[in-house]
Write a protein that holds these residues in place. Structure first.
Motif, PDB file in Angstrom:
ATOM      1  N   ALA A  72      40.160  37.335  45.513  1.00  0.00           N
ATOM      2  CA  ALA A  72      41.238  36.867  46.383  1.00  0.00           C
ATOM      3  C   ALA A  72      42.587  37.327  45.835  1.00  0.00           C
ATOM      4  O   ALA A  72      43.445  37.807  46.579  1.00  0.00           O
ATOM      5  CB  ALA A  72      41.201  35.338  46.500  1.00  0.00           C
ATOM      6  N   LEU A  73      42.776  37.198  44.531  1.00  0.00           N
ATOM      7  CA  LEU A  73      44.042  37.583  43.901  1.00  0.00           C
ATOM      8  C   LEU A  73      44.396  39.044  44.202  1.00  0.00           C
ATOM      9  O   LEU A  73      45.499  39.354  44.675  1.00  0.00           O
ATOM     10  CB  LEU A  73      43.959  37.351  42.385  1.00  0.00           C
ATOM     11  N   ALA A  74      43.434  39.938  43.942  1.00  0.00           N
ATOM     12  CA  ALA A  74      43.688  41.364  44.159  1.00  0.00           C
ATOM     13  C   ALA A  74      43.988  41.655  45.629  1.00  0.00           C
ATOM     14  O   ALA A  74      44.930  42.396  45.951  1.00  0.00           O
ATOM     15  CB  ALA A  74      42.489  42.188  43.687  1.00  0.00           C
ATOM     16  N   ALA A  75      43.201  41.049  46.524  1.00  0.00           N
ATOM     17  CA  ALA A  75      43.374  41.322  47.957  1.00  0.00           C
ATOM     18  C   ALA A  75      44.710  40.797  48.475  1.00  0.00           C
ATOM     19  O   ALA A  75      45.388  41.465  49.254  1.00  0.00           O
ATOM     20  CB  ALA A  75      42.218  40.704  48.743  1.00  0.00           C
ATOM     21  N   ILE A  76      45.094  39.595  48.030  1.00  0.00           N
ATOM     22  CA  ILE A  76      46.345  38.996  48.512  1.00  0.00           C
ATOM     23  C   ILE A  76      47.550  39.780  47.992  1.00  0.00           C
ATOM     24  O   ILE A  76      48.459  40.148  48.731  1.00  0.00           O
ATOM     25  CB  ILE A  76      46.439  37.510  48.093  1.00  0.00           C
ATOM     26  N   VAL A  85      37.952  45.330  46.441  1.00  0.00           N
ATOM     27  CA  VAL A  85      36.733  46.110  46.213  1.00  0.00           C
ATOM     28  C   VAL A  85      37.012  47.177  45.151  1.00  0.00           C
ATOM     29  O   VAL A  85      36.232  47.358  44.210  1.00  0.00           O
ATOM     30  CB  VAL A  85      36.245  46.776  47.521  1.00  0.00           C
ATOM     31  N   PHE A  86      38.142  47.855  45.279  1.00  0.00           N
ATOM     32  CA  PHE A  86      38.528  48.923  44.341  1.00  0.00           C
ATOM     33  C   PHE A  86      38.610  48.385  42.910  1.00  0.00           C
ATOM     34  O   PHE A  86      37.959  48.887  41.995  1.00  0.00           O
ATOM     35  CB  PHE A  86      39.890  49.495  44.775  1.00  0.00           C
ATOM     36  N   ILE A  87      39.386  47.328  42.706  1.00  0.00           N
ATOM     37  CA  ILE A  87      39.606  46.799  41.356  1.00  0.00           C
ATOM     38  C   ILE A  87      38.341  46.149  40.799  1.00  0.00           C
ATOM     39  O   ILE A  87      37.935  46.416  39.668  1.00  0.00           O
ATOM     40  CB  ILE A  87      40.783  45.798  41.363  1.00  0.00           C
ATOM     41  N   LEU A  88      37.697  45.298  41.595  1.00  0.00           N
ATOM     42  CA  LEU A  88      36.502  44.601  41.107  1.00  0.00           C
ATOM     43  C   LEU A  88      35.367  45.573  40.778  1.00  0.00           C
ATOM     44  O   LEU A  88      34.623  45.359  39.822  1.00  0.00           O
ATOM     45  CB  LEU A  88      36.037  43.556  42.129  1.00  0.00           C
ATOM     46  N   THR A  89      35.252  46.657  41.562  1.00  0.00           N
ATOM     47  CA  THR A  89      34.213  47.647  41.272  1.00  0.00           C
ATOM     48  C   THR A  89      34.415  48.223  39.874  1.00  0.00           C
ATOM     49  O   THR A  89      33.483  48.271  39.067  1.00  0.00           O
ATOM     50  CB  THR A  89      34.233  48.791  42.314  1.00  0.00           C
ATOM     51  N   ILE A 117      32.739  40.409  49.475  1.00  0.00           N
ATOM     52  CA  ILE A 117      32.817  39.072  50.095  1.00  0.00           C
ATOM     53  C   ILE A 117      34.043  38.326  49.581  1.00  0.00           C
ATOM     54  O   ILE A 117      34.820  37.763  50.354  1.00  0.00           O
ATOM     55  CB  ILE A 117      31.525  38.267  49.836  1.00  0.00           C
ATOM     56  N   GLY A 118      34.245  38.348  48.269  1.00  0.00           N
ATOM     57  CA  GLY A 118      35.413  37.673  47.687  1.00  0.00           C
ATOM     58  C   GLY A 118      36.717  38.223  48.249  1.00  0.00           C
ATOM     59  O   GLY A 118      37.624  37.478  48.609  1.00  0.00           O
ATOM     60  N   GLY A 119      36.805  39.534  48.342  1.00  0.00           N
ATOM     61  CA  GLY A 119      38.024  40.176  48.828  1.00  0.00           C
ATOM     62  C   GLY A 119      38.303  39.859  50.292  1.00  0.00           C
ATOM     63  O   GLY A 119      39.418  39.486  50.656  1.00  0.00           O
ATOM     64  N   PHE A 120      37.272  39.986  51.130  1.00  0.00           N
ATOM     65  CA  PHE A 120      37.470  39.752  52.568  1.00  0.00           C
ATOM     66  C   PHE A 120      37.729  38.275  52.867  1.00  0.00           C
ATOM     67  O   PHE A 120      38.636  37.945  53.632  1.00  0.00           O
ATOM     68  CB  PHE A 120      36.269  40.278  53.370  1.00  0.00           C
ATOM     69  N   VAL A 121      36.940  37.385  52.260  1.00  0.00           N
ATOM     70  CA  VAL A 121      37.149  35.950  52.482  1.00  0.00           C
ATOM     71  C   VAL A 121      38.542  35.551  51.988  1.00  0.00           C
ATOM     72  O   VAL A 121      39.295  34.869  52.688  1.00  0.00           O
ATOM     73  CB  VAL A 121      36.062  35.123  51.756  1.00  0.00           C
ATOM     74  N   GLY A 122      38.895  36.018  50.803  1.00  0.00           N
ATOM     75  CA  GLY A 122      40.196  35.680  50.231  1.00  0.00           C
ATOM     76  C   GLY A 122      41.342  36.195  51.090  1.00  0.00           C
ATOM     77  O   GLY A 122      42.286  35.466  51.396  1.00  0.00           O
ATOM     78  N   PHE A 123      41.247  37.446  51.497  1.00  0.00           N
ATOM     79  CA  PHE A 123      42.348  38.066  52.241  1.00  0.00           C
ATOM     80  C   PHE A 123      42.563  37.411  53.598  1.00  0.00           C
ATOM     81  O   PHE A 123      43.680  37.023  53.945  1.00  0.00           O
ATOM     82  CB  PHE A 123      42.085  39.567  52.424  1.00  0.00           C
ATOM     83  N   TYR A 124      41.469  37.272  54.364  1.00  0.00           N
ATOM     84  CA  TYR A 124      41.645  36.756  55.730  1.00  0.00           C
ATOM     85  C   TYR A 124      41.905  35.255  55.761  1.00  0.00           C
ATOM     86  O   TYR A 124      42.619  34.774  56.642  1.00  0.00           O
ATOM     87  CB  TYR A 124      40.473  37.179  56.620  1.00  0.00           C
ATOM     88  N   THR A 125      41.385  34.505  54.798  1.00  0.00           N
ATOM     89  CA  THR A 125      41.722  33.085  54.725  1.00  0.00           C
ATOM     90  C   THR A 125      43.210  32.934  54.424  1.00  0.00           C
ATOM     91  O   THR A 125      43.915  32.133  55.041  1.00  0.00           O
ATOM     92  CB  THR A 125      40.912  32.373  53.618  1.00  0.00           C
TER      93      THR A 125
END
Lengths: 214, 114
Positions: A72-76, A85-89, A117-125
């Motif tokens: 969530a942190l990276a996406a936000i 996805v980029f950073i976590l990978t 999942i973490g990135g998309f859920v975090g970003f759109y929430t």
């Protein structure tokens, strides 16, 4: 929630790898098109910070510990789920190869859970709640909490497919533990967003924040 | 406002501090997934403490096995917390360099596809 090699049969790991590769390709495309020279240091610093924070296991009672995942942190901060996805990978690759934290055949599924999942859920929430509440801390906390709990539930289902956990018992335990670990995720995410936006307001676009002095 | 150089240096220092503090302060309890594994294997109560010396049973048939050079973020018992600190500092810097390297490679080395 780094899944070790022992928890998933190789063929299932292969399927998750294929799905993960699609998202990795999209993340590389994001990096190529969306990441400008100004944001580049932020991306790299976030990777270092997320790596360090992931090694910090805090006790969450019930004989269990947990740490920030950071999707969530990276996406936000970077304004795209593909940034997560980029950073976590990259972080997960370093962890798996050098430190045995998460397996090799399970790297694909770990990238799907924590990055995708973490990135998309975090970003759109965050995006949705920010619009409704106009509050960064509330939106970021809830987004990060969900970005911890939902991947954990996905992980429990994957463990059921792998024959490692029974479904209900696995979901219940994973859900309960990560509901508490998610509080850490929420608090650390809000604090990190606050710190980064204070240091470099120009690099972060949270949607409604007006950047002053420009 | 910080310039890029200060931001990078400050960011890395914060990351390294977190990592080193983690070596000394991090909880040794199993994480959520490991804890769940112990619960479903009947070795731990859902809300109870983790008994000392429990080990997750792993069925390795049909599974891949790999031994990492620095398992569990340590350089082995004899190196203790010093080894742990070196492992975490190395990992943090590596995560930074890998992402920076890849990002630069994508940005500057790859010619735009036309």
């Amino acid at each position: 929630m780094h899944i070790p090699d022992a928890f998933i049969p190789i063929w299932q790991g292969g399927i998750y790898w294929i799905i993960a590769l699609v998202f990795i390709a999209l993340a590389l495309k994001w990096a190529k098109n969306e990441m400008n020279e100004e944001k580049l240091p932020l991306v790299a610093v976030l990777a270092a910070g997320i790596f360090a924070l992931q090694s910090f296991n805090l006790p969450v009672s019930m004989g269990t510990s947990g740490h920030l995942v950071g999707g969530a942190l990276a996406a936000i901060i970077l304004g795209s789920p593909f940034a997560a996805v980029f950073i976590l990978t990259m972080v997960l690759i370093v962890q798996a190869i050098l430190f045995g934290d998460g397996g090799i055949t399970t790297l694909g599924v770990n990238i799907i859970n924590m990055g995708v999942i973490g990135g998309f859920v975090g970003f759109y929430t965050f995006k949705g709640l920010k619009g409704v509440t106009k509050s960064m801390p509330i939106a970021a906390f809830v987004a990060a909490w969900l970005a911890c709990v939902i991947p954990a539930c996905a992980c429990a289902v994957e463990m059921f497919f792998a024959g490692t956990f029974p479904l209900t018992e696995g979901l219940l335990a994973m859900g309960i533990y990560h509901a508490i670990i998610g509080v850490i995720e929420g608090v650390v995410t809000v604090a990190a967003i606050y710190l980064i936006t204070t240091a470099r307001p120009d690099l972060v676009d949270l949607g409604v924040k007006t950047v002053t002095g420009r | 406002m910080m310039d890029n150089k200060t931001f990078i240096i400050a960011g890395i220092i914060v990351a390294l501090l977190i990592g080193v503090v983690a070596v000394f302060m991090a909880s040794g309890d199993p994480d959520g997934l490991e804890s769940t594994a112990l619960v479903v294997q009947g070795q731990k109560q859902l809300t109870g403490a983790t008994p000392p010396d429990v080990e997750i049973k792993e069925d390795m048939t049909g599974k891949f096995s790999y031994t990492a050079p620095m398992p569990d973020y340590s350089l082995g018992e004899s190196m203790g917390t010093m080894g742990g600190s070196i492992a975490i500092i190395g990992g943090t810097i590596l995560a930074f360099l890998v992402v920076l390297g890849l990002a630069c490679a994508i940005k500057f080395a790859v010619k735009p596809a036309k």
